[in-house]
Motif scaffolding. Structure first.
Motif, PDB file in Angstrom:
ATOM      1  N   THR A  28     -71.768 -47.249  25.910  1.00 20.96           N
ATOM      2  CA  THR A  28     -70.041 -47.302  25.996  1.00 20.96           C
ATOM      3  C   THR A  28     -69.643 -46.186  26.357  1.00 20.96           C
ATOM      4  O   THR A  28     -69.405 -45.681  27.862  1.00 20.96           O
ATOM      5  CB  THR A  28     -69.564 -47.056  23.998  1.00 20.96           C
ATOM      6  OG1 THR A  28     -70.404 -46.289  23.303  1.00 20.96           O
ATOM      7  CG2 THR A  28     -70.074 -48.760  23.544  1.00 20.96           C
ATOM      8  N   VAL A  29     -69.895 -44.712  25.578  1.00 25.68           N
ATOM      9  CA  VAL A  29     -69.105 -43.956  26.685  1.00 25.68           C
ATOM     10  C   VAL A  29     -69.630 -43.142  27.163  1.00 25.68           C
ATOM     11  O   VAL A  29     -69.234 -42.276  28.182  1.00 25.68           O
ATOM     12  CB  VAL A  29     -69.199 -42.613  24.936  1.00 25.68           C
ATOM     13  CG1 VAL A  29     -68.251 -41.467  25.386  1.00 25.68           C
ATOM     14  CG2 VAL A  29     -68.564 -42.620  23.850  1.00 25.68           C
ATOM     15  N   GLY A  30     -71.492 -43.476  27.296  1.00 25.75           N
ATOM     16  CA  GLY A  30     -71.923 -43.451  28.782  1.00 25.75           C
ATOM     17  C   GLY A  30     -71.410 -44.212  30.112  1.00 25.75           C
ATOM     18  O   GLY A  30     -71.511 -43.139  30.697  1.00 25.75           O
ATOM     19  N   VAL A  31     -71.364 -45.050  29.688  1.00 25.89           N
ATOM     20  CA  VAL A  31     -70.566 -46.354  31.017  1.00 25.89           C
ATOM     21  C   VAL A  31     -69.388 -45.553  31.559  1.00 25.89           C
ATOM     22  O   VAL A  31     -68.853 -45.185  32.417  1.00 25.89           O
ATOM     23  CB  VAL A  31     -69.972 -47.743  30.460  1.00 25.89           C
ATOM     24  CG1 VAL A  31     -69.731 -48.068  31.442  1.00 25.89           C
ATOM     25  CG2 VAL A  31     -71.919 -47.693  30.745  1.00 25.89           C
ATOM     26  N   LEU A  32     -68.297 -44.816  30.518  1.00 32.45           N
ATOM     27  CA  LEU A  32     -66.796 -44.399  31.225  1.00 32.45           C
ATOM     28  C   LEU A  32     -66.862 -43.031  31.475  1.00 32.45           C
ATOM     29  O   LEU A  32     -66.285 -42.498  32.048  1.00 32.45           O
ATOM     30  CB  LEU A  32     -66.558 -44.115  29.044  1.00 32.45           C
ATOM     31  CG  LEU A  32     -64.575 -43.357  29.660  1.00 32.45           C
ATOM     32  CD1 LEU A  32     -64.111 -44.137  30.186  1.00 32.45           C
ATOM     33  CD2 LEU A  32     -64.193 -43.306  27.596  1.00 32.45           C
ATOM     34  N   LYS A  33     -68.219 -42.106  31.204  1.00 31.77           N
ATOM     35  CA  LYS A  33     -68.583 -40.776  31.642  1.00 31.77           C
ATOM     36  C   LYS A  33     -68.488 -41.170  32.940  1.00 31.77           C
ATOM     37  O   LYS A  33     -68.947 -40.124  33.493  1.00 31.77           O
ATOM     38  CB  LYS A  33     -69.165 -40.023  30.778  1.00 31.77           C
ATOM     39  CG  LYS A  33     -69.190 -39.373  29.416  1.00 31.77           C
ATOM     40  CD  LYS A  33     -69.931 -38.911  28.788  1.00 31.77           C
ATOM     41  CE  LYS A  33     -70.552 -37.340  28.960  1.00 31.77           C
ATOM     42  NZ  LYS A  33     -71.216 -36.002  28.070  1.00 31.77           N
ATOM     43  N   THR A  34     -69.829 -41.692  33.322  1.00 32.28           N
ATOM     44  CA  THR A  34     -69.694 -41.888  34.836  1.00 32.28           C
ATOM     45  C   THR A  34     -68.884 -42.943  35.731  1.00 32.28           C
ATOM     46  O   THR A  34     -69.030 -43.480  36.684  1.00 32.28           O
ATOM     47  CB  THR A  34     -71.445 -42.527  34.403  1.00 32.28           C
ATOM     48  OG1 THR A  34     -71.322 -43.512  33.944  1.00 32.28           O
ATOM     49  CG2 THR A  34     -72.069 -41.281  35.078  1.00 32.28           C
ATOM     50  N   PHE A  35     -68.112 -43.265  35.260  1.00 32.64           N
ATOM     51  CA  PHE A  35     -67.011 -44.157  35.752  1.00 32.64           C
ATOM     52  C   PHE A  35     -66.248 -43.728  37.137  1.00 32.64           C
ATOM     53  O   PHE A  35     -65.669 -44.366  37.824  1.00 32.64           O
ATOM     54  CB  PHE A  35     -65.786 -44.815  35.132  1.00 32.64           C
ATOM     55  CG  PHE A  35     -64.839 -45.931  35.114  1.00 32.64           C
ATOM     56  CD1 PHE A  35     -66.065 -47.928  35.615  1.00 32.64           C
ATOM     57  CD2 PHE A  35     -63.614 -46.246  35.789  1.00 32.64           C
ATOM     58  CE1 PHE A  35     -65.082 -48.336  36.271  1.00 32.64           C
ATOM     59  CE2 PHE A  35     -62.923 -47.027  36.396  1.00 32.64           C
ATOM     60  CZ  PHE A  35     -63.916 -48.619  36.500  1.00 32.64           C
ATOM     61  N   GLY A  36     -66.035 -41.833  37.169  1.00 29.01           N
ATOM     62  CA  GLY A  36     -66.098 -41.686  37.974  1.00 29.01           C
ATOM     63  C   GLY A  36     -66.554 -41.900  39.077  1.00 29.01           C
ATOM     64  O   GLY A  36     -65.785 -41.591  40.978  1.00 29.01           O
ATOM     65  N   LEU A  37     -67.137 -42.796  39.297  1.00 30.40           N
ATOM     66  CA  LEU A  37     -68.085 -43.446  40.597  1.00 30.40           C
ATOM     67  C   LEU A  37     -67.442 -44.377  41.276  1.00 30.40           C
ATOM     68  O   LEU A  37     -67.628 -44.392  42.708  1.00 30.40           O
ATOM     69  CB  LEU A  37     -69.689 -43.535  40.482  1.00 30.40           C
ATOM     70  CG  LEU A  37     -70.870 -42.333  40.007  1.00 30.40           C
ATOM     71  CD1 LEU A  37     -71.868 -42.520  39.495  1.00 30.40           C
ATOM     72  CD2 LEU A  37     -71.179 -41.500  41.483  1.00 30.40           C
ATOM     73  N   PHE A  38     -66.983 -45.048  40.643  1.00 31.89           N
ATOM     74  CA  PHE A  38     -65.635 -45.996  41.137  1.00 31.89           C
ATOM     75  C   PHE A  38     -64.450 -45.730  41.186  1.00 31.89           C
ATOM     76  O   PHE A  38     -63.965 -46.739  42.096  1.00 31.89           O
ATOM     77  CB  PHE A  38     -65.526 -46.788  40.027  1.00 31.89           C
ATOM     78  CG  PHE A  38     -67.158 -48.220  39.153  1.00 31.89           C
ATOM     79  CD1 PHE A  38     -67.230 -48.863  39.417  1.00 31.89           C
ATOM     80  CD2 PHE A  38     -67.411 -47.157  38.391  1.00 31.89           C
ATOM     81  CE1 PHE A  38     -68.213 -49.959  40.274  1.00 31.89           C
ATOM     82  CE2 PHE A  38     -69.040 -47.641  37.890  1.00 31.89           C
ATOM     83  CZ  PHE A  38     -69.656 -48.762  38.839  1.00 31.89           C
ATOM     84  N   PHE A  39     -64.272 -44.031  40.272  1.00 32.28           N
ATOM     85  CA  PHE A  39     -62.551 -43.953  41.755  1.00 32.28           C
ATOM     86  C   PHE A  39     -62.434 -44.051  42.587  1.00 32.28           C
ATOM     87  O   PHE A  39     -61.616 -45.065  43.002  1.00 32.28           O
ATOM     88  CB  PHE A  39     -62.311 -42.480  40.597  1.00 32.28           C
ATOM     89  CG  PHE A  39     -60.904 -41.723  40.503  1.00 32.28           C
ATOM     90  CD1 PHE A  39     -60.627 -42.108  39.955  1.00 32.28           C
ATOM     91  CD2 PHE A  39     -60.950 -41.263  41.990  1.00 32.28           C
ATOM     92  CE1 PHE A  39     -58.898 -41.776  39.920  1.00 32.28           C
ATOM     93  CE2 PHE A  39     -59.998 -40.448  41.677  1.00 32.28           C
ATOM     94  CZ  PHE A  39     -58.644 -41.053  41.221  1.00 32.28           C
ATOM     95  N   VAL A  40     -63.110 -43.043  43.721  1.00 30.91           N
ATOM     96  CA  VAL A  40     -62.949 -42.979  44.529  1.00 30.91           C
ATOM     97  C   VAL A  40     -63.120 -44.943  45.585  1.00 30.91           C
ATOM     98  O   VAL A  40     -62.353 -44.984  46.723  1.00 30.91           O
ATOM     99  CB  VAL A  40     -64.203 -42.546  46.030  1.00 30.91           C
ATOM    100  CG1 VAL A  40     -63.540 -42.664  46.871  1.00 30.91           C
ATOM    101  CG2 VAL A  40     -63.708 -41.171  44.884  1.00 30.91           C
TER     102      VAL A  40
END
Length: 448
Positions: A28-40
């Protein structure tokens, strides 16, 4: 044996629950924390500003917090197990439907709202049931469980980068959603405590000896572990209000660095493969900080609220220094400092909440705390995105986060002073009156 079952166990099957919670935190939070990779990737696909794109994460964080009271209330009415399984299905749905990527509003609703609700319904009961299973070792158990998000984020950084390169950001979302279905398996392993057995009537009927039904019912009604109703009146307690304000300010800051760390590294001209490793470094030192702080807190050498205040101060210092980095090495070093102190904070902030309100009110307090804290998580990323757009530099977001954390530490200090004042007051009221006459015989003569 029944009396023992109604208390936190500090071991045994509790460690199975900790491992299950460890997995839930990661998924859950592990996915949320690495969602920055999808940002750009998402920003480029829809050709939107950073502030507009950041609303996806903002909605996720806000719903994650807003759904906590509902999750806590459902845990009271049903079981932690049921709510976690429901959360796993919601998280999968949010990512799987995000695969279609119709427009930004669609992303807000699916990858934002549904994913956030899934995280809330998984995270809240998972961390709650760990606190119920442990008493003396609660800080250590919470630290181990929360470390799951770090361990998974460490692996998810390069893995998500590879998924995006192979299947695009839409295909990566679909695959991640499938992985999150494992939350349901973790939920099945979260066996309710005996004290909450009344929530599963059929389970009680099969396990309670016929002659002990009355005594078992009495013990369940008196159990400090589970309540049948959600207590909204905690908002009237000054200690809880102060801690909730701290939570709002902390939430405004905590979700900013992971969101803008990747764009900042891109702006410095760092290669994409090295950028993904920054998230892995962040997760690795975060993991170490949680375990070390949980172990230290378990020694009961320092009050947990003092430990939390020190950690918050060190995090804010790290965030103020991080923007000074101008290459990969310096950025990795400052990221490491930030990640370590962030880990120490997350390891004990739930334990501090339990200390503030007590375990009988913990489920209600956790839900309310997450609800109130949601305002910070909702405002923080867009505010930082707006500041970044105005300044034209991703460093501005880190300065904002560090300054707000300094302010949050002040409320922890006020809370500690209030608690100490109440403790001194209770000691004065309960202190027995002592006679000035040294000998018992003289006291008797005086009374005569």
């Amino acid at each position: 044996m029944q009396a023992k079952d109604s208390n936190p166990l500090d071991g045994g099957y509790g460690w199975v629950v900790v491992v299950s919670a460890f997995m839930v935190m990661g998924l859950t939070v592990g996915v949320l924390k690495t969602f920055g990779l999808f940002f750009v990737e998402i920003q480029k696909h829809f050709d939107e500003l950073a502030s507009t794109t950041s609303w996806i994460t903002s909605v996720t964080i806000a719903v994650f917090h807003l759904g906590a009271p509902a999750a806590s209330s459902l845990c009271v009415q049903y079981t932690h197990r049921t709510v976690v399984i429901t959360g796993g299905l919601l998280a999968f749905s949010g990512m799987a439907l995000g695969f279609f990527g119709l427009n930004m509003v669609w992303m807000y609703a699916m990858t934002g709202f549904l994913q956030g609700l899934g995280i809330s319904f998984s995270w809240t009961p998972a961390i709650s049931i760990v606190s119920h299973y442990f008493s003396k070792k609660r800080a250590l158990a919470n630290a181990i469980a929360s470390a799951g998000e770090c361990a998974f984020a460490f692996m998810f950084g390069p893995f998500f980068q590879w998924l995006i390169s192979q299947y695009g950001w839409k295909g990566a979302l679909l695959i991640i959603g499938g992985i999150q279905l494992n939350i349901c398996v973790c939920g099945v392993l979260m066996r309710p405590l005996a004290s909450s057995c009344f929530l599963e009537a059929s389970h009680c009927e099969t396990e309670t000896p016929p002659g002990n039904s009355a005594s078992r019912r009495d013990k369940e009604d008196k159990s400090p572990i589970m309540h049948k109703t959600f207590n909204w009146m905690l908002v009237r307690r000054p200690e809880f209000v102060l801690y909730a304000i701290f939570g709002i300010l902390a939430a405004m800051s905590f979700f900013v660095p992971p969101l803008f760390l990747v764009p900042l590294s891109y702006s410095l001209g760092i290669d994409e493969s090295w950028t993904a490793s920054l998230l892995s470094i962040l997760a690795m030192v975060d993991f170490g900080g949680r375990l070390l702080c949980g172990w230290y807190a378990n020694l009961h050498v320092t009050k947990t609220i003092h430990l939390l205040a020190m950690a918050i101060t060190l995090i804010s210092t790290s965030l103020m220094l991080l923007p000074l980095a101008n290459n990969y090495l310096s950025l990795a070093i400052f990221t490491g400092f930030y990640g370590f102190f962030f880990g120490t904070t997350v390891a004990i902030h739930i334990t501090v909440l339990a200390d503030v309100v007590g375990m009988p009110e913990f489920d209600s307090a956790l839900g309310l705390f997450m609800l109130i804290r949601s305002t910070g998580g909702f405002v923080g990323p867009p505010l930082a995105g707006l500041i970044v757009d105005m300044a034209g530099d991703y460093r501005a977001g880190f300065y904002m986060a560090g300054a707000i954390l300094v302010l949050s530490a002040g409320f922890l200090i006020i809370l500690d002073r209030l608690q100490q004042r109440k403790i001194r007051g209770s000691k004065i009221r309960t202190k027995p009156e002592k006679s000035t006459l040294p000998y018992p015989s003289l006291r008797i003569l005086k009374h005569q």
